[in-house]
Motif scaffolding. Structure first.
Motif, PDB file in Angstrom:
ATOM      1  N   GLY A 191       0.940  -1.098  -0.263  1.00  0.00           N
ATOM      2  CA  GLY A 191       0.095  -0.178  -0.072  1.00  0.00           C
ATOM      3  C   GLY A 191       0.887   1.301  -0.067  1.00  0.00           C
ATOM      4  O   GLY A 191       0.108   2.284  -0.276  1.00  0.00           O
ATOM      5  N   ALA A 192       2.138   1.139   0.221  1.00  0.00           N
ATOM      6  CA  ALA A 192       2.923   2.114   0.302  1.00  0.00           C
ATOM      7  C   ALA A 192       3.018   2.903  -1.153  1.00  0.00           C
ATOM      8  O   ALA A 192       3.178   4.228  -1.112  1.00  0.00           O
ATOM      9  CB  ALA A 192       4.541   1.959   0.899  1.00  0.00           C
ATOM     10  N   TRP A 193       3.021   2.230  -2.106  1.00  0.00           N
ATOM     11  CA  TRP A 193       3.219   2.896  -3.474  1.00  0.00           C
ATOM     12  C   TRP A 193       1.886   3.900  -3.555  1.00  0.00           C
ATOM     13  O   TRP A 193       2.068   4.745  -4.456  1.00  0.00           O
ATOM     14  CB  TRP A 193       3.420   1.628  -4.285  1.00  0.00           C
ATOM     15  CG  TRP A 193       3.651   2.456  -5.577  1.00  0.00           C
ATOM     16  CD1 TRP A 193       2.875   2.544  -6.986  1.00  0.00           C
ATOM     17  CD2 TRP A 193       4.926   3.064  -6.192  1.00  0.00           C
ATOM     18  NE1 TRP A 193       3.328   3.146  -8.047  1.00  0.00           N
ATOM     19  CE2 TRP A 193       4.660   3.489  -7.443  1.00  0.00           C
ATOM     20  CE3 TRP A 193       6.144   3.339  -5.242  1.00  0.00           C
ATOM     21  CZ2 TRP A 193       5.845   4.361  -7.957  1.00  0.00           C
ATOM     22  CZ3 TRP A 193       7.176   4.211  -5.993  1.00  0.00           C
ATOM     23  CH2 TRP A 193       6.898   4.607  -7.473  1.00  0.00           C
ATOM     24  N   ASP A 194       0.942   3.514  -3.233  1.00  0.00           N
ATOM     25  CA  ASP A 194      -0.350   4.360  -3.474  1.00  0.00           C
ATOM     26  C   ASP A 194      -0.141   5.892  -2.618  1.00  0.00           C
ATOM     27  O   ASP A 194      -0.419   6.900  -2.956  1.00  0.00           O
ATOM     28  CB  ASP A 194      -1.682   3.842  -2.642  1.00  0.00           C
ATOM     29  CG  ASP A 194      -2.093   2.533  -3.277  1.00  0.00           C
ATOM     30  OD1 ASP A 194      -1.682   2.479  -4.593  1.00  0.00           O
ATOM     31  OD2 ASP A 194      -2.806   1.898  -2.669  1.00  0.00           O
ATOM     32  N   GLY A 195       0.592   5.783  -1.603  1.00  0.00           N
ATOM     33  CA  GLY A 195       1.090   6.845  -0.798  1.00  0.00           C
ATOM     34  C   GLY A 195       2.108   7.565  -1.702  1.00  0.00           C
ATOM     35  O   GLY A 195       1.705   9.107  -1.798  1.00  0.00           O
ATOM     36  N   VAL A 196       2.789   7.025  -2.329  1.00  0.00           N
ATOM     37  CA  VAL A 196       3.954   7.846  -3.140  1.00  0.00           C
ATOM     38  C   VAL A 196       3.252   8.389  -4.374  1.00  0.00           C
ATOM     39  O   VAL A 196       3.497   9.631  -4.520  1.00  0.00           O
ATOM     40  CB  VAL A 196       5.109   6.635  -3.871  1.00  0.00           C
ATOM     41  CG1 VAL A 196       5.811   7.473  -4.662  1.00  0.00           C
ATOM     42  CG2 VAL A 196       5.699   5.880  -2.517  1.00  0.00           C
ATOM     43  N   LEU A 197       2.431   7.693  -4.692  1.00  0.00           N
ATOM     44  CA  LEU A 197       1.575   8.503  -5.873  1.00  0.00           C
ATOM     45  C   LEU A 197       0.708   9.703  -5.430  1.00  0.00           C
ATOM     46  O   LEU A 197       0.597  10.740  -5.864  1.00  0.00           O
ATOM     47  CB  LEU A 197       0.498   7.525  -6.657  1.00  0.00           C
ATOM     48  CG  LEU A 197       1.212   6.276  -7.512  1.00  0.00           C
ATOM     49  CD1 LEU A 197       0.210   5.369  -7.882  1.00  0.00           C
ATOM     50  CD2 LEU A 197       2.099   6.877  -8.481  1.00  0.00           C
ATOM     51  N   TYR A 198       0.099   9.288  -4.360  1.00  0.00           N
ATOM     52  CA  TYR A 198      -0.837  10.605  -3.599  1.00  0.00           C
ATOM     53  C   TYR A 198       0.233  11.826  -3.361  1.00  0.00           C
ATOM     54  O   TYR A 198      -0.125  12.957  -3.704  1.00  0.00           O
ATOM     55  CB  TYR A 198      -1.358  10.030  -2.483  1.00  0.00           C
ATOM     56  CG  TYR A 198      -2.075  11.116  -1.421  1.00  0.00           C
ATOM     57  CD1 TYR A 198      -3.305  11.631  -1.788  1.00  0.00           C
ATOM     58  CD2 TYR A 198      -1.215  11.838  -0.472  1.00  0.00           C
ATOM     59  CE1 TYR A 198      -3.841  12.417  -1.281  1.00  0.00           C
ATOM     60  CE2 TYR A 198      -1.858  12.667   0.239  1.00  0.00           C
ATOM     61  CZ  TYR A 198      -3.173  13.108  -0.104  1.00  0.00           C
ATOM     62  OH  TYR A 198      -3.932  14.115   0.795  1.00  0.00           O
ATOM     63  N   TYR A 199       1.588  11.395  -3.228  1.00  0.00           N
ATOM     64  CA  TYR A 199       2.406  12.524  -2.599  1.00  0.00           C
ATOM     65  C   TYR A 199       2.868  13.271  -3.825  1.00  0.00           C
ATOM     66  O   TYR A 199       3.208  14.473  -4.036  1.00  0.00           O
ATOM     67  CB  TYR A 199       3.507  11.942  -1.885  1.00  0.00           C
ATOM     68  CG  TYR A 199       4.511  12.913  -1.200  1.00  0.00           C
ATOM     69  CD1 TYR A 199       4.086  13.959  -0.652  1.00  0.00           C
ATOM     70  CD2 TYR A 199       5.724  12.428  -1.458  1.00  0.00           C
ATOM     71  CE1 TYR A 199       5.269  14.997  -0.234  1.00  0.00           C
ATOM     72  CE2 TYR A 199       6.723  13.519  -0.963  1.00  0.00           C
ATOM     73  CZ  TYR A 199       6.467  14.712  -0.352  1.00  0.00           C
ATOM     74  OH  TYR A 199       7.405  15.462   0.233  1.00  0.00           O
ATOM     75  N   ILE A 200       3.292  12.633  -5.271  1.00  0.00           N
ATOM     76  CA  ILE A 200       3.896  13.144  -6.264  1.00  0.00           C
ATOM     77  C   ILE A 200       3.078  13.543  -7.274  1.00  0.00           C
ATOM     78  O   ILE A 200       3.540  14.360  -8.278  1.00  0.00           O
ATOM     79  CB  ILE A 200       5.248  12.320  -6.451  1.00  0.00           C
ATOM     80  CG1 ILE A 200       4.812  10.989  -6.889  1.00  0.00           C
ATOM     81  CG2 ILE A 200       6.248  12.233  -5.491  1.00  0.00           C
ATOM     82  CD1 ILE A 200       6.086  10.005  -7.677  1.00  0.00           C
ATOM     83  N   MET A 201       1.810  12.855  -7.408  1.00  0.00           N
ATOM     84  CA  MET A 201       0.987  13.231  -8.771  1.00  0.00           C
ATOM     85  C   MET A 201      -0.004  14.270  -8.014  1.00  0.00           C
ATOM     86  O   MET A 201      -0.911  13.955  -7.292  1.00  0.00           O
ATOM     87  CB  MET A 201       0.218  11.935  -8.824  1.00  0.00           C
ATOM     88  CG  MET A 201       1.127  10.796  -9.486  1.00  0.00           C
ATOM     89  SD  MET A 201       2.066  11.021 -10.784  1.00  0.00           S
ATOM     90  CE  MET A 201       0.923  11.088 -12.098  1.00  0.00           C
TER      91      MET A 201
END
Ligand code: PHE
Length: 452
Positions: A191-201
């Protein structure tokens, strides 16, 4: 500090001391919780745009004002134009508001350092640990007093050189640890990758006026702008050091660390909450709740947790020192008091002012000012009201009274000022208009007239 201007050990000394002031809890604690709360990628985008235009220009202006006048904020504004002396006084009020609550958070950090050192790592990873801890009265107050007491002792002995040395070691270690923790989280947690996307997109549907208000307040806070600190630093700077290059270095460093801190915390929030977005809106407790959970899942997590919180503590201390140093030098100048007495007075006042921020989570948690906790209120009044006013006046003084040319000439004492066109346009037109809009909306929002 006032009696021996020009005391930095060359270019690196200036950058380290200014970065020591800039990099602190603002980057590691405040930036991630704001980015999480105000839409992730869109907040990051707005922040970066503001940083390279507005933050850059304002920092140049402040450093140049300091170097040109050789004075700190109050004296500098007075010398430039008597009608604007009030801006210097307002700027001087800001650190007095920030330092007490900053030290309350510094106290929380100390508690966590000791917690990791004494095997409390597992307990601190429990969801409610942080909330339960700040809901107690005595311990947070004691750590707060210790944090501000240590800051006062360091300031008392006048140790800018110490700050340079500490920063030199702390900054790289902090960067390495932050990157390591971010990579670890992203690679190992579901689930961390969703957080990365939330943060940079950037998600433009999450954009609101509040995104800009919060990003701009954060910019002032994080780069130590609009409170006279960079003016004071400028007054110590030698003429042969490039203001433009130094500003770029500080800016990249400061924004880079904030970015990494977000990358370390936000994906973890996603991983631990199983995609429940309400976890993003936690506010000031976010770092304290999230990080111990990461360390708990890591091999040798308590050692890394300990090392990390020690670095955060050092970053917080170097910032707190610059805040206190500013207040103490003003007290020394204005009241003509010796350093020792000034330090004791400042310490006493800050101790008193910090108490409500600490108790706001425990004994006084029913009290609200404009709907805010004490700590949030002090944070709001300084970042979203007084600092924008100071920044606005700085732009007006530089843009219309002094004229951008005077600042450009000062910067060019040490070579060509490459972005002078950008600087002049931002300082004269873009910044004052934006700040005014932001100021109005944040005031109206606070008084409940509009919701942004
Ligand atoms: N810039 C510091 C930080 O990011 C906070 C600070 C504000 C320090 C003002 C000094 C002056 O934590």
């Amino acid at each position: 500090m006032t009696s021996n201007r020009g005391s930095f050990t060359g270019k690196l000394g200036f950058i380290l001391a200014a970065a020591g002031s800039a990099v602190g809890l603002g980057n590691i604690w405040r930036f991630p919780y704001l980015a999480a709360k105000y839409g992730g990628g869109i907040f990051l985008l707005v922040y970066i745009i503001l940083s390279v235009t507005f933050g850059f220009s304002l920092m140049i202006a402040e450093i140049a004002i300091g170097r040109k006048t050789g004075l700190s904020a109050i004296g500098a504004f007075k010398k430039l134009d008597k009608r604007f002396s009030f801006a210097g006084v307002l700027a001087a009020v800001v650190p007095v508001i920030i330092l007490p609550y900053y030290s309350v958070i510094g106290g929380w950090v100390m508690k966590y350092v000791v917690g990791f050192a004494t095997g409390l790592g597992g307990a601190m990873a429990e969801g409610k640990f942080f909330d339960n801890y700040i809901a107690t009265v005595g311990e947070p107050l004691a750590w707060f007093a210790l944090f501000i007491g240590i800051t006062a002792v360091i300031v008392l002995f006048g140790v800018e050189k110490g700050v340079e040395k500490v920063s030199k070691v702390m900054m790289p270690v902090l960067v390495v640890l932050t990157v390591f923790i971010a990579v670890y989280t992203i690679c190992t947690m579901d689930g961390a990758w969703d957080g990365v996307l939330y943060y940079i997109m950037p998600d433009f549907s999450k954009f609101s006026m509040m995104t800009v208000v919060a990003a701009m307040g954060q910019l002032f806070y994080s780069m130590s702008l609009a409170m006279g600190i960079m003016i004071t630093f400028g007054s110590y700077m030698k003429k042969d050091i490039s203001i433009e290059k130094s500003t770029h270095h500080i800016e990249i460093f400061d924004t880079g660390i904030a970015f990494l801190a977000g990358l370390m915390i936000i994906p973890a929030v996603f991983a631990f909450s199983g995609g429940d977005e309400s976890a993003l809106g936690q506010g000031p407790g976010l770092m304290f709740v999230t990080l111990p959970k990461i360390f708990d899942t890591m091999p040798a997590g308590s050692v890394i947790g300990f090392a990390f919180f020690v670095m955060v503590l050092l970053a917080a201390l170097t910032s707190a020192i610059s805040l206190m140093e500013t207040i103490v030098s003003i007290v020394m100048d204005k009241l003509k008091l010796p350093r020792k007495i000034s330090c004791i007075i400042v310490l006493a006042v800050c101790l008193l002012l910090g108490i409500p921020s600490s108790l706001g989570y425990s004994a006084w948690d029913g009290v609200r000012i404009l709907g805010m906790q004490f700590l949030d209120f002090f944070d709001f009044i300084s970042n979203n009201i007084i600092m924008p006013v100071v920044a606005f006046v700085t732009c007006i003084v530089v843009g219309y009274v002094l004229k951008p040319k005077a600042i450009i000439d000062e910067v060019e004492e040490s070579g060509r000022f490459k972005s002078k066109g950008l600087f002049a346009v931002v300082i004269k037109y873009v910044a004052p208009v934006c700040i005014l809009l932001i100021l109005i909306s944040s005031v109206l929002n606070a008084f409940g007239v509009i919701t942004i």
